[in-house]
Design a protein around this motif. Structure first.
Motif, PDB file in Angstrom:
ATOM      1  N   PHE A  63      29.544 -13.621 -10.852  1.00 50.96           N
ATOM      2  CA  PHE A  63      28.291 -14.129 -10.280  1.00 50.96           C
ATOM      3  C   PHE A  63      27.599 -13.075  -9.412  1.00 50.96           C
ATOM      4  O   PHE A  63      26.371 -12.995  -9.382  1.00 50.96           O
ATOM      5  CB  PHE A  63      28.517 -15.425  -9.507  1.00 50.96           C
ATOM      6  N   LYS A  64      28.388 -12.252  -8.721  1.00 52.05           N
ATOM      7  CA  LYS A  64      27.786 -11.147  -7.959  1.00 52.05           C
ATOM      8  C   LYS A  64      27.056 -10.197  -8.893  1.00 52.05           C
ATOM      9  O   LYS A  64      25.980  -9.688  -8.570  1.00 52.05           O
ATOM     10  CB  LYS A  64      28.851 -10.411  -7.144  1.00 52.05           C
ATOM     11  N   LYS A  65      27.633  -9.963 -10.062  1.00 47.20           N
ATOM     12  CA  LYS A  65      26.985  -9.085 -11.049  1.00 47.20           C
ATOM     13  C   LYS A  65      25.692  -9.737 -11.552  1.00 47.20           C
ATOM     14  O   LYS A  65      24.666  -9.061 -11.687  1.00 47.20           O
ATOM     15  CB  LYS A  65      27.949  -8.790 -12.208  1.00 47.20           C
ATOM     16  N   ILE A  67      23.784 -11.767  -9.954  1.00 47.04           N
ATOM     17  CA  ILE A  67      22.804 -11.681  -8.868  1.00 47.04           C
ATOM     18  C   ILE A  67      22.251 -10.262  -8.735  1.00 47.04           C
ATOM     19  O   ILE A  67      21.066 -10.085  -8.469  1.00 47.04           O
ATOM     20  CB  ILE A  67      23.428 -12.197  -7.555  1.00 47.04           C
ATOM     21  N   SER A  68      23.103  -9.263  -8.975  1.00 47.40           N
ATOM     22  CA  SER A  68      22.604  -7.886  -8.914  1.00 47.40           C
ATOM     23  C   SER A  68      21.621  -7.606 -10.048  1.00 47.40           C
ATOM     24  O   SER A  68      20.691  -6.831  -9.886  1.00 47.40           O
ATOM     25  CB  SER A  68      23.762  -6.882  -8.941  1.00 47.40           C
ATOM     26  N   LEU A  69      21.823  -8.255 -11.178  1.00 44.63           N
ATOM     27  CA  LEU A  69      20.942  -8.066 -12.340  1.00 44.63           C
ATOM     28  C   LEU A  69      19.698  -8.954 -12.273  1.00 44.63           C
ATOM     29  O   LEU A  69      18.636  -8.584 -12.759  1.00 44.63           O
ATOM     30  CB  LEU A  69      21.702  -8.377 -13.635  1.00 44.63           C
ATOM     31  N   LYS A  70      19.852 -10.141 -11.688  1.00 41.17           N
ATOM     32  CA  LYS A  70      18.755 -11.117 -11.637  1.00 41.17           C
ATOM     33  C   LYS A  70      18.815 -11.842 -10.296  1.00 41.17           C
ATOM     34  O   LYS A  70      19.310 -12.972 -10.208  1.00 41.17           O
ATOM     35  CB  LYS A  70      18.862 -12.080 -12.813  1.00 41.17           C
ATOM     36  N   PRO A  71      18.301 -11.207  -9.230  1.00 41.76           N
ATOM     37  CA  PRO A  71      18.457 -11.751  -7.876  1.00 41.76           C
ATOM     38  C   PRO A  71      17.766 -13.090  -7.627  1.00 41.76           C
ATOM     39  O   PRO A  71      18.067 -13.741  -6.635  1.00 41.76           O
ATOM     40  CB  PRO A  71      17.848 -10.679  -6.980  1.00 41.76           C
ATOM     41  N   ASP A  72      16.907 -13.526  -8.504  1.00 41.27           N
ATOM     42  CA  ASP A  72      16.200 -14.794  -8.306  1.00 41.27           C
ATOM     43  C   ASP A  72      16.770 -15.920  -9.177  1.00 41.27           C
ATOM     44  O   ASP A  72      16.134 -16.947  -9.363  1.00 41.27           O
ATOM     45  CB  ASP A  72      14.709 -14.617  -8.595  1.00 41.27           C
ATOM     46  N   TYR A  73      17.990 -15.760  -9.663  1.00 41.54           N
ATOM     47  CA  TYR A  73      18.617 -16.738 -10.560  1.00 41.54           C
ATOM     48  C   TYR A  73      19.423 -17.752  -9.740  1.00 41.54           C
ATOM     49  O   TYR A  73      20.560 -17.518  -9.371  1.00 41.54           O
ATOM     50  CB  TYR A  73      19.490 -16.010 -11.577  1.00 41.54           C
ATOM     51  N   ALA A  74      18.809 -18.879  -9.457  1.00 37.56           N
ATOM     52  CA  ALA A  74      19.402 -19.902  -8.584  1.00 37.56           C
ATOM     53  C   ALA A  74      20.748 -20.399  -9.097  1.00 37.56           C
ATOM     54  O   ALA A  74      21.660 -20.661  -8.301  1.00 37.56           O
ATOM     55  CB  ALA A  74      18.431 -21.068  -8.420  1.00 37.56           C
TER      56      ALA A  74
END
Length: 194
Positions: A63-65, A67-74
């Motif tokens: 999930f950290k990965k 978020i790093s790729l798509k920081p706006d993915y709720a």
């Protein structure tokens, strides 16, 4: 932009996930993340599967990965909150759920999961607020009513908990835990015949 091969791989992985072959999904997804390291959806499927089969460390990493790729993915924040909860990192889980609902204010599932985490912290009033928010967003959310019933029962509000369990059961008649917990609340309130 996904290639034809990456889309095919993602579709196959999603099908395995839908069929419930989560251990296979984890293995396939690990291999695919090496081949397509920038495909956030593969990382998300990996995290979701790992979380469900009791691998919270791998889930959190995935999930950290995402978020790093798509920081706006709720969804990634919400699912990471579940994995953090499973690891006992309740404050971090709350932060993840808060981020999820800041990105997607109508995210009923994230509010429900936040409520579970708050209840586990002993913050019953805040948990009830989260469940109420979840239900206001999704009035037919049986699990939120069930979880609300648990929090109310823990507070000794037995009649209110019974009402919440009844609502849960009316929405999802096969929710066995709701029947069980309602039975305990009825017993605790002296309504043995019911």
């Amino acid at each position: 932009m996904p290639t034809m091969n990456s889309r095919r791989a993602i579709n196959q992985l999603a099908n395995l996930y839908k069929q419930g072959h989560l251990s296979s999904v984890v293995e396939e997804a690990k291999a695919l993340t090496e081949q397509y390291p920038g495909a956030f959806i593969i990382w998300h499927i990996l995290g979701s599967s790992a979380s469900q089969i009791g691998m919270p460390d791998l889930a959190i990493t995935a999930f950290k990965k995402v978020i790093s790729l798509k920081p706006d993915y709720a969804d990634a924040y919400s699912n990471m909150g579940v994995a953090l909860h499973d690891k006992g990192k309740l404050e971090e889980a709350i932060e993840a759920f808060n981020k999820a609902v800041s990105l997607k204010p109508d995210y009923a599932v994230a509010f429900n999961n936040m409520g579970i985490t708050l209840k586990d912290q002993g913050k019953m009033e805040e948990a009830l607020e989260a469940y109420n928010k979840s239900i206001s967003l999704k009035p037919d959310y049986a699990d939120a009513y069930y979880n609300m019933g648990n929090a109310l029962k823990d507070q000794g509000k037995l009649d209110e908990s019974i009402d919440a369990y009844n609502k849960s059961i009316s929405l999802k008649p096969d929710l066995a835990l709701a029947y069980n917990n309602m039975g305990n609340a009825l017993k605790d309130s002296g309504k043995l015949d019911e």
